[in-house]
Design an enzyme around this catalytic site. Structure first.
Site, PDB file in Angstrom:
ATOM      1  N   LYS A   1       0.846  -1.211   0.000  1.00 53.83           N
ATOM      2  CA  LYS A   1       0.000   0.000   0.000  1.00 53.83           C
ATOM      3  C   LYS A   1       0.872   1.249   0.000  1.00 53.83           C
ATOM      4  CE  LYS A   1      -1.902   1.633   4.007  1.00 53.83           C
ATOM      5  NZ  LYS A   1      -1.615   3.062   4.216  1.00 53.83           N
ATOM      6  N   ASN A   2       1.842   1.274   0.914  1.00 54.68           N
ATOM      7  CA  ASN A   2       2.609   2.512   1.094  1.00 54.68           C
ATOM      8  C   ASN A   2       3.597   2.766  -0.043  1.00 54.68           C
ATOM      9  OD1 ASN A   2       1.187   2.928   3.393  1.00 54.68           O
ATOM     10  ND2 ASN A   2       2.869   2.531   4.819  1.00 54.68           N
TER      11      ASN A   2
ATOM     12  N   ARG B   1      -4.560   9.746   4.336  1.00 52.97           N
ATOM     13  CA  ARG B   1      -3.429  10.588   4.686  1.00 52.97           C
ATOM     14  C   ARG B   1      -2.552  10.891   3.462  1.00 52.97           C
ATOM     15  NH1 ARG B   1      -1.048  14.021   8.273  1.00 52.97           N
ATOM     16  NH2 ARG B   1       1.158  13.994   7.858  1.00 52.97           N
TER      17      ARG B   1
ATOM     18  N   ILE C   1       7.355   7.153  17.254  1.00 58.37           N
ATOM     19  CA  ILE C   1       6.973   7.854  16.015  1.00 58.37           C
ATOM     20  C   ILE C   1       5.672   8.645  16.172  1.00 58.37           C
ATOM     21  CG2 ILE C   1       6.527   7.602  13.529  1.00 58.37           C
ATOM     22  CD1 ILE C   1       9.327   6.721  14.286  1.00 58.37           C
TER      23      ILE C   1
ATOM     24  N   CYS D   1      -5.497   7.759   9.436  1.00 61.07           N
ATOM     25  CA  CYS D   1      -5.600   7.283  10.812  1.00 61.07           C
ATOM     26  C   CYS D   1      -5.263   8.386  11.809  1.00 61.07           C
ATOM     27  CB  CYS D   1      -4.652   6.097  11.015  1.00 61.07           C
ATOM     28  SG  CYS D   1      -5.160   4.602  10.170  1.00 61.07           S
TER      29      CYS D   1
ATOM     30  N   ARG E   1      -8.640  -0.730   4.218  1.00 54.96           N
ATOM     31  CA  ARG E   1      -7.770   0.336   3.687  1.00 54.96           C
ATOM     32  C   ARG E   1      -6.381  -0.199   3.387  1.00 54.96           C
ATOM     33  NH1 ARG E   1      -6.950   4.311   7.654  1.00 54.96           N
ATOM     34  NH2 ARG E   1      -5.373   4.817   6.106  1.00 54.96           N
TER      35      ARG E   1
ATOM     36  N   ASP F   1       4.148   0.808  12.353  1.00 56.70           N
ATOM     37  CA  ASP F   1       2.925   0.161  11.858  1.00 56.70           C
ATOM     38  C   ASP F   1       2.798  -1.278  12.350  1.00 56.70           C
ATOM     39  OD1 ASP F   1       2.368   2.477  10.540  1.00 56.70           O
ATOM     40  OD2 ASP F   1       2.614   1.687   8.515  1.00 56.70           O
TER      41      ASP F   1
ATOM     42  N   ARG G   1       0.142  14.573  13.602  1.00 59.30           N
ATOM     43  CA  ARG G   1       0.451  14.414  12.182  1.00 59.30           C
ATOM     44  C   ARG G   1       0.484  15.741  11.416  1.00 59.30           C
ATOM     45  NH1 ARG G   1      -1.765   8.722   9.868  1.00 59.30           N
ATOM     46  NH2 ARG G   1       0.245   8.807   8.851  1.00 59.30           N
ATOM     47  N   PRO G   2       1.360  16.674  11.835  1.00 55.10           N
ATOM     48  CA  PRO G   2       1.456  17.952  11.117  1.00 55.10           C
ATOM     49  C   PRO G   2       2.105  17.739   9.748  1.00 55.10           C
ATOM     50  CG  PRO G   2       3.200  17.782  12.740  1.00 55.10           C
ATOM     51  CD  PRO G   2       2.339  16.558  12.911  1.00 55.10           C
ATOM     52  N   ILE G   3       2.017  18.757   8.866  1.00 52.25           N
ATOM     53  CA  ILE G   3       2.694  18.657   7.570  1.00 52.25           C
ATOM     54  C   ILE G   3       3.690  19.809   7.400  1.00 52.25           C
ATOM     55  CG2 ILE G   3       0.916  17.302   6.393  1.00 52.25           C
ATOM     56  CD1 ILE G   3      -0.041  19.933   5.082  1.00 52.25           C
ATOM     57  N   ASP G   4       4.181  20.316   8.550  1.00 47.62           N
ATOM     58  CA  ASP G   4       5.107  21.462   8.506  1.00 47.62           C
ATOM     59  C   ASP G   4       6.371  21.158   7.690  1.00 47.62           C
ATOM     60  OD1 ASP G   4       5.482  19.631  10.701  1.00 47.62           O
ATOM     61  OD2 ASP G   4       7.053  20.939  11.465  1.00 47.62           O
ATOM     62  N   LEU G   5       6.873  19.911   7.764  1.00 44.16           N
ATOM     63  CA  LEU G   5       8.105  19.577   7.023  1.00 44.16           C
ATOM     64  C   LEU G   5       7.847  19.616   5.524  1.00 44.16           C
ATOM     65  CD1 LEU G   5       9.325  16.571   9.221  1.00 44.16           C
ATOM     66  CD2 LEU G   5      10.278  18.881   9.174  1.00 44.16           C
TER      67      LEU G   5
HETATM   68  C1  UD1 Z   1       4.149   6.925   6.552  1.00 42.66           C
HETATM   69  C2  UD1 Z   1       3.337   5.667   6.329  1.00 42.66           C
HETATM   70  C3  UD1 Z   1       2.730   5.199   7.650  1.00 42.66           C
HETATM   71  C4  UD1 Z   1       3.830   5.028   8.694  1.00 42.66           C
HETATM   72  C5  UD1 Z   1       4.681   6.283   8.799  1.00 42.66           C
HETATM   73  C6  UD1 Z   1       5.888   6.119   9.710  1.00 42.66           C
HETATM   74  C7  UD1 Z   1       2.501   5.914   4.069  1.00 42.66           C
HETATM   75  C8  UD1 Z   1       1.330   6.104   3.180  1.00 42.66           C
HETATM   76  N1  UD1 Z   1       2.259   5.963   5.400  1.00 42.66           N
HETATM   77  O1  UD1 Z   1       3.251   7.926   7.035  1.00 42.66           O
HETATM   78  O2  UD1 Z   1       2.066   3.959   7.425  1.00 42.66           O
HETATM   79  O3  UD1 Z   1       3.233   4.780   9.946  1.00 42.66           O
HETATM   80  O4  UD1 Z   1       5.190   6.661   7.496  1.00 42.66           O
HETATM   81  O5  UD1 Z   1       6.669   5.066   9.291  1.00 42.66           O
HETATM   82  O6  UD1 Z   1       3.605   5.685   3.599  1.00 42.66           O
HETATM   83  N2  UD1 Z   1       5.924  14.707  11.059  1.00 42.66           N
HETATM   84  C9  UD1 Z   1       6.047  16.032  11.395  1.00 42.66           C
HETATM   85  N3  UD1 Z   1       5.927  16.969  10.401  1.00 42.66           N
HETATM   86  C10 UD1 Z   1       5.691  16.613   9.098  1.00 42.66           C
HETATM   87  C11 UD1 Z   1       5.584  15.245   8.773  1.00 42.66           C
HETATM   88  C12 UD1 Z   1       5.703  14.291   9.770  1.00 42.66           C
HETATM   89  O7  UD1 Z   1       6.243  16.384  12.550  1.00 42.66           O
HETATM   90  O8  UD1 Z   1       5.597  17.515   8.241  1.00 42.66           O
HETATM   91  C13 UD1 Z   1       6.008  13.677  12.124  1.00 42.66           C
HETATM   92  C14 UD1 Z   1       4.672  12.926  12.288  1.00 42.66           C
HETATM   93  O9  UD1 Z   1       3.775  13.633  13.100  1.00 42.66           O
HETATM   94  C15 UD1 Z   1       5.119  11.633  12.895  1.00 42.66           C
HETATM   95  C16 UD1 Z   1       6.488  11.402  12.253  1.00 42.66           C
HETATM   96  O10 UD1 Z   1       6.909  12.665  11.725  1.00 42.66           O
HETATM   97  O11 UD1 Z   1       5.286  11.784  14.273  1.00 42.66           O
HETATM   98  C17 UD1 Z   1       6.464  10.369  11.143  1.00 42.66           C
HETATM   99  O12 UD1 Z   1       5.620  10.798  10.105  1.00 42.66           O
HETATM  100  P1  UD1 Z   1       5.871  10.434   8.580  1.00 42.66           P
HETATM  101  O13 UD1 Z   1       7.133   9.658   8.416  1.00 42.66           O
HETATM  102  O14 UD1 Z   1       5.697  11.683   7.785  1.00 42.66           O
HETATM  103  O15 UD1 Z   1       4.649   9.465   8.290  1.00 42.66           O
HETATM  104  P2  UD1 Z   1       3.704   9.451   7.043  1.00 42.66           P
HETATM  105  O16 UD1 Z   1       4.474   9.748   5.806  1.00 42.66           O
HETATM  106  O17 UD1 Z   1       2.481  10.238   7.345  1.00 42.66           O
END
Ligand code: UD1
Length: 418
Positions: free
Chosen positions: A22-23, A92, A327, A116, A397, A305, A121-125
């Site tokens: 999936k990922n 997501r 995480i 989920c 999913r 996961d 789960r911010p998207i600041d990065l």
């Molecule tokens: C992906 C996987 C998910 C897995 C996760 C961690 C997919 C579709 N999903 O999710 O199954 O659980 O990796 O291995 O591939 N974070 C920030 N700012 C950001 C982005 C992330 O602080 O802009 C933090 C998140 O809140 C979290 C951590 O970084 O605590 C990991 O997130 P991230 O690696 O981005 O996970 P996803 O890509 O959402």
């Protein structure tokens, strides 16, 4: 709504080919929109999240043809840069379309993604990296507007190796002038899969799988073919199911290196693991022991996961297991439900302590999220009586025909569709 019924007590025997990842599929589906190409994708799993990505591609004007073994996406016609809120809310990974749309159209109108509820789960990065590449981004409530007359390469330092941010930058960088370098990139196998797909459409990417990735322009191709690798979390789930229920199963089409940390703990817990070529065989007496401290970490560490699923497999193990979740802030949502089956788990912040019990009993549980739902199935397979998992569509999913897969291995499970 799906209601899972699991009658515990059956050992699992047999072999099974593990579904496509999936990922890996989701970012590749977004990537198929980056350039006007025809992509022939194989081994794409039939999942709700994949359907959600296909709905977005179709909304953007791409042609989609799904056959028995192939998914063909033709993104030569493209009609828009806006994704409606209801499509963004379905999963997501819709956030990855931000980089794809910026690369393709120079603009993107979308909203905060669903998925989920594992924490903040911010998207600041994602946003800060795209801004460094020249995107102007404004946020209004849940809506996000991005525009870039021309994206340019940049040196981007990720303070955390976010998988999604790494993938978003890779996609945006396909259309940037100059070289983009990601320092502190995610090293997950899915990032390598995305690189392999992008290389097929002519993007020059080096270093995927290490902490430094460089993206250096595009020499566009008209067509590409790519086979999605197997899903390491589904493989981990099946391995944990066998470990908990007892039996012997053979997983084929897998790369053991990609879930070696999970196999390591199952081995420490008393399972026999044999790996040759793309096959992993797991044998379990169904009586496990505590395998040591499990700490989740970015790849190549133990995957977050798989944490709820391994926790469920260890509920009847002998001894005490400590788990540290590093995480996500909210990744113990399965615990209250597993306790209702007789599990002895206490949680304090990021730490969980699991004391193995003699017996679990069935009951009616609610799946809190995708992997939490899978954890309940693994718990149900080793419980006395029937476990009913009320699942608001989470398991579908990420797991393709999971009931059929488990039944073929000898489990007594069925889904009631309400
Ligand atoms: C992906 C996987 C998910 C897995 C996760 C961690 C997919 C579709 N999903 O999710 O199954 O659980 O990796 O291995 O591939 N974070 C920030 N700012 C950001 C982005 C992330 O602080 O802009 C933090 C998140 O809140 C979290 C951590 O970084 O605590 C990991 O997130 P991230 O690696 O981005 O996970 P996803 O890509 O959402």
């Amino acid at each position: 709504m799906d209601i899972w019924h699991v009658r515990g007590g059956n050992r699992l025997f047999g072999s099974c080919r593990v579904q496509g990842s999936k990922n890996a599929s989701l970012p590749i589906l977004a990537a198929s929109a980056v350039l006007p190409v025809r992509s022939v994708l194989r081994n794409v799993p039939r999942l709700k999240d994949v359907d959600a990505a296909l709905k977005i591609l179709s909304h953007l004007g791409c042609g989609i043809d799904r056959g028995e073994n192939e998914l063909v996406i033709d993104s030569s016609s493209f009609t828009g840069a806006e994704i409606p809120r209801e499509l963004m809310a379905e999963m997501r990974s819709s956030v990855i379309f931000m980089g794809a749309l910026l690369a393709r159209c120079g603009e993107a109108k979308l909203s905060l993604p669903g998925g989920c509820q594992l924490g903040k789960r911010p998207i600041d990065l994602h946003l800060s990296a795209l801004r460094q590449m020249g995107a102007e981004i404004t946020e209004e409530g849940r809506d996000i507007f991005c525009r870039a007359r021309k994206l340019h390469g940049a040196d981007i330092d990720l303070r955390f190796p976010s998988v999604g941010a790494t993938e978003n930058i890779m996609l945006a960088a396909c259309a940037a002038d100059g070289v983009t370098t990601i320092h502190g990139a995610a090293r997950e196998p899915e990032v390598v899969s995305l690189r392999d797909y992008l290389a097929g459409i002519g993007v020059d990417i080096r270093g995927a799988g290490s902490s430094t990735i460089t993206i250096n322009g595009t020499d566009r191709k008209e067509e590409t073919e790519y086979t999605i690798p197997s899903d390491r979390i589904v493989a981990s789930t099946l391995a944990c199911a066998c470990a908990a229920a007892g039996g012997r199963i053979i997983l084929s089409g897998v790369d053991a290196d990609h879930f070696s940390t999970v196999l390591h703990f199952l081995n420490e817990a008393g399972c026999d693991i044999i790996n040759f070529n793309d096959i992993v065989e797991i044998s379990s007496a169904g009586k496990l022991r505590a395998p040591g401290h499990i700490i989740t970490a970015p790849y190549p560490g133990f995957p977050t996961d798989a944490q709820p699923i391994l926790m469920a497999a260890l509920l009847r193990s002998q001894g005490t297991t400590h788990i540290t979740e590093t995480i996500f802030e909210n990744r113990y949502r399965q615990v209250s439900e597993l306790r209702r089956m007789g599990g002895d788990i206490s949680v304090s912040g990021t730490e969980a302590v699991l004391r193995g019990v003699e017996k679990l009993h069935g009951g009616t549980l609610t799946a809190p999220d995708l992997r939490g739902g899978a954890a309940m199935i693994v718990a149900g397979l080793q419980a006395e009586g029937e476990t009913v998992v009320v699942d608001a569509g989470h398991i579908a999913r990420g797991y393709e025909s999971f009931d059929d897969t488990l039944c073929a291995l000898g489990a007594d499970v069925w889904i009631e569709h309400k």
